[in-house]
Enzyme design. Sequence first.
Site, PDB file in Angstrom:
ATOM      1  N   SER A   1       5.174   1.762   3.768  1.00 30.03           N
ATOM      2  CA  SER A   1       4.430   2.305   4.765  1.00 30.03           C
ATOM      3  C   SER A   1       2.931   2.508   4.434  1.00 30.03           C
ATOM      4  CB  SER A   1       5.191   3.846   4.702  1.00 30.03           C
ATOM      5  OG  SER A   1       6.342   3.724   5.458  1.00 30.03           O
TER       6      SER A   1
ATOM      7  N   LYS B   1       0.688   1.614   7.233  1.00 30.03           N
ATOM      8  CA  LYS B   1       0.144   2.688   8.270  1.00 30.03           C
ATOM      9  C   LYS B   1      -1.336   2.797   7.959  1.00 30.03           C
ATOM     10  CE  LYS B   1       4.750   4.628   9.248  1.00 30.03           C
ATOM     11  NZ  LYS B   1       5.676   4.101   8.001  1.00 30.03           N
TER      12      LYS B   1
ATOM     13  N   SER C   1       4.839  10.004   7.804  1.00 33.89           N
ATOM     14  CA  SER C   1       5.038   8.642   7.783  1.00 33.89           C
ATOM     15  C   SER C   1       5.746   8.059   9.085  1.00 33.89           C
ATOM     16  CB  SER C   1       5.552   8.262   6.274  1.00 33.89           C
ATOM     17  OG  SER C   1       5.373   6.714   6.432  1.00 33.89           O
TER      18      SER C   1
ATOM     19  N   LYS D   1      -1.816   7.495   1.604  1.00 36.51           N
ATOM     20  CA  LYS D   1      -0.350   7.236   2.256  1.00 36.51           C
ATOM     21  C   LYS D   1       0.496   6.524   1.023  1.00 36.51           C
ATOM     22  CE  LYS D   1       2.147   6.817   5.723  1.00 36.51           C
ATOM     23  NZ  LYS D   1       3.099   7.296   4.438  1.00 36.51           N
TER      24      LYS D   1
END
Length: 387
Positions: free
Chosen positions: A62, A65, A122, A228
């Site tokens: 993730s 992202k 997320s 993140k």
Amino acid sequence: MTITRWMISALFIMLLTLGAVSTAFSAERPIDIEAKSLILMEMDTGEVLIEENSDEAFPPASMTKMMTMLLLMEAIEAGDVNFEDEVTVSEKAASMGGSQIFLEEGETMIVRDLLKAIAVASGNDASVAVAEHLAGSEEDFVEMMNEKVDELGLTHTQFQNSNGLPADEHYASAHDLAVIARELMRHEGITSFTSIYEDYLRQGTDDEFWLVNTNRLVNSYEGMDGVKTGFTREAKYGLAASAKRGDARYIAVVMGADSPKERNRHITDALDYAFETFEVHPLIEKGRVIGAESVSKGMKETVPLRVKEPVSVLLKRGEGADDIEEQLLIDEEIEAPVVEGEPLGKLQLTKDEETVADVPVLAAEDVEKASLWHLFQRSLSRLSGLR
């Protein structure tokens, strides 16, 4: 534009991505590293302070992202998208598994809430919804992502989707993720999302959804405000983190840790080392005009010069910045037309006769090319002593 100025323009994005190129330090290994890869970078200068396998590519999960958020922030700042725009959720977006906010096909949600869902929870479904809103389809958005990868000069990253779900040939290196995180954190509004620890979506409805940041360090580490997390079985545990105290902001990325505890330990050890060992000395604020240079064949005879990003130097604690010397270096004679934002040279900072930073210098305004009649009148005025 001459060939030399064309080459300067082509190299400028790369130089700006790397930031102020410092020669003051070489990357060290002052902490115990058990993860697959780690990097510690100072925000303003781009100085790498610790690295371990930072150019080796792994599944980013993730942390992908961050690129989705970066492209969204760029679109918002360009005026192409608004935080209050309503996005209608597609069947594809609603079908995403993994971490999600349980969007339903046909549901509408504003861009602001989708960004919050990506940054905090997320949300894989929110990422696809944003991708489709920006590009029409996730496939076209992935092309945008990889074009940005090329623009930033990243050589160990390739994306296949907007959210980091497992896919063949979807990979990134810790170094490249740090550069993406650094670019994202240049957008001042992003921390109002990435620093949220908990919040709600659809508040006051039957579908109210509680958001809790997947980066728990936001709630426990001083100065942590992003960026993140990432996890899949293949990628293991990763985190791209940002922390700011005073004038100093550092980016740390870890990939392939065996547990959330190990991931967080790597990040906090790296950031502790940075804050305890180094000091950031701000020298020039963002956008400041630092001088002017002559322009030939222009409607104006000079063009003001500015820096795009803040200029700082990174020094060991206790070292003063009073003896930093500045020298403006223009690559060649500047000839009109000149376009605002065009790279024209660099500001070189030295300490004890060693270069500590090379900062790109840009044109602060347009200078149009003068007509032959205008140049003739200027020459006559000079000859007659009227100017």
